[in-house]
Scaffold this motif. Structure first.
Motif, PDB file in Angstrom:
ATOM      1  N   ALA A   8       0.781  -1.297   0.105  1.00  0.00           N
ATOM      2  CA  ALA A   8       0.074   0.033  -0.048  1.00  0.00           C
ATOM      3  C   ALA A   8       0.924   1.170  -0.117  1.00  0.00           C
ATOM      4  CB  ALA A   8      -0.884   0.160   1.082  1.00  0.00           C
ATOM      5  N   LEU A   9       2.122   1.365   0.767  1.00  0.00           N
ATOM      6  CA  LEU A   9       2.784   2.593   0.772  1.00  0.00           C
ATOM      7  C   LEU A   9       3.409   2.614  -0.403  1.00  0.00           C
ATOM      8  CD1 LEU A   9       4.133   1.992   4.478  1.00  0.00           C
ATOM      9  CD2 LEU A   9       2.658   3.696   3.691  1.00  0.00           C
ATOM     10  N   ALA A  10       3.735   1.487  -1.186  1.00  0.00           N
ATOM     11  CA  ALA A  10       4.566   1.538  -2.523  1.00  0.00           C
ATOM     12  C   ALA A  10       3.794   2.198  -3.409  1.00  0.00           C
ATOM     13  CB  ALA A  10       4.774  -0.033  -3.031  1.00  0.00           C
ATOM     14  N   ILE A  11       2.554   2.322  -3.394  1.00  0.00           N
ATOM     15  CA  ILE A  11       1.705   3.042  -4.406  1.00  0.00           C
ATOM     16  C   ILE A  11       1.915   4.481  -4.241  1.00  0.00           C
ATOM     17  CG2 ILE A  11      -1.034   3.484  -4.815  1.00  0.00           C
ATOM     18  CD1 ILE A  11      -1.522   0.674  -3.932  1.00  0.00           C
ATOM     19  N   PHE A  12       2.066   5.016  -2.985  1.00  0.00           N
ATOM     20  CA  PHE A  12       2.381   6.295  -2.963  1.00  0.00           C
ATOM     21  C   PHE A  12       3.678   6.865  -3.584  1.00  0.00           C
ATOM     22  CE2 PHE A  12      -0.052   6.086   1.244  1.00  0.00           C
ATOM     23  CZ  PHE A  12      -1.093   6.472   0.882  1.00  0.00           C
TER      24      PHE A  12
END
Length: 284
Positions: A8-12
């Motif tokens: 999920a953080l990688a999406i940012f």
């Protein structure tokens, strides 16, 4: 659960100044994530107000991100961001770790974590040397920008008795591999490894360096390079870089680092000296 959070953080990280809005397919491609996973996580982030779906079905970051960014500690600086990683590198390698900045025609040390080893390199905050010699100095020079590099070489190369063509080739090599490593270039018997720290503009004004006696450093050079690349990528992420050129190198080498890591005590013992006497040598 942890893997889901990491994804999920990688999406940012898929968003940057040149990619302010992205389709689902583009998000997945930029972070190498399966379509189904991308769809699920993007929808979750949208429902929770972190992403906005535009009329053209593309996505962008929401103003909620801006609100959170305003909560970042205003006093968080490079020393605070780098200090934990510096301490960890010192613990893992048993060598001296320094944080450095480029200032004019020189590199200046701004923080140090000393090794516990009796045989150690001398580095103190405020120490400054020419940008033309040593792993740390050349690393900072390599990322100074084409015009700045040309200006510094024009002003200093003759006095330092450095061949401009050879220096330029070395700087290109440093940028290509993402780190600098020298042995005895400035101080005989001292080996140093230096990696760049990228800021929120993806520029390099600071470097992280590891220095120590060649007799201890050289046998573990590849291991130490991997540790330093990982540390540099970690600090760069905390400083807000969008995509550090050394991050992939650090990830690729992380398994090798873990496999080859040795206790710090082994490095201390390798000096063959008693703990009671601390012999110091200058830093590279």
């Amino acid at each position: 659960m942890i893997r889901a959070v990491e994804r999920a953080l990688a999406i940012f990280d898929a968003f940057d100044a040149e990619h302010q809005s992205l389709s689902l397919l583009e998000i997945g491609e930029r972070i190498s994530m399966p379509k189904a996973t991308t769809f699920r996580l993007v929808n979750t982030l949208q429902r929770n107000g972190f992403l906005v779906r535009l009329e053209d079905q593309r996505y962008c970051l929401s103003l909620k991100i801006l609100r959170l960014s305003g909560l970042v500690k205003s006093t968080l600086g490079i020393r605070e961001a780098a200090r934990p990683a510096m301490s960890e590198v010192c613990r893992a390698t048993g060598e001296t770790v320094t944080l450095n900045i480029r200032a004019g025609l020189e590199r200046v040390c701004i923080d140090v974590v000393d090794t516990p080893s009796p045989l150690m390199t001398i580095v103190r905050p405020g120490d400054h040397v020419s940008l033309l010699r040593g792993a740390t100095a050349r690393l900072l020079l390599a990322y100074a920008g084409e015009n700045e590099i040309a200006r510094i070489i024009a002003q200093s190369a003759a006095a330092e008795k450095v061949d401009p063509a050879e220096l330029m080739a070395d700087l290109a090599k440093i940028r290509n591999q993402g780190y600098s490593c020298t042995s005895g270039q400035r101080i005989p018997g001292v080996t140093a490894i230096s990696v760049p720290i990228f800021d929120i503009k993806d520029e390099v004004h600071y470097s992280l360096s590891l220095t120590g006696p060649s007799i201890r450093m050289d046998p573990r050079l590849e291991e130490f390079k991997a540790i330093m690349l990982d540390a540099g990528a970690s600090i760069s992420a905390m400083m807000g870089t969008s995509q550090s050129p050394i991050a992939e190198l650090a990830v690729a080498s992380s398994s090798e680092t873990k496999a080859r890591k040795k206790p710090v005590n082994n490095a201390v013992a390798a000096s063959g000296m008693a703990r009671g006497s601390r012999r110091r040598v200058p830093a590279a």
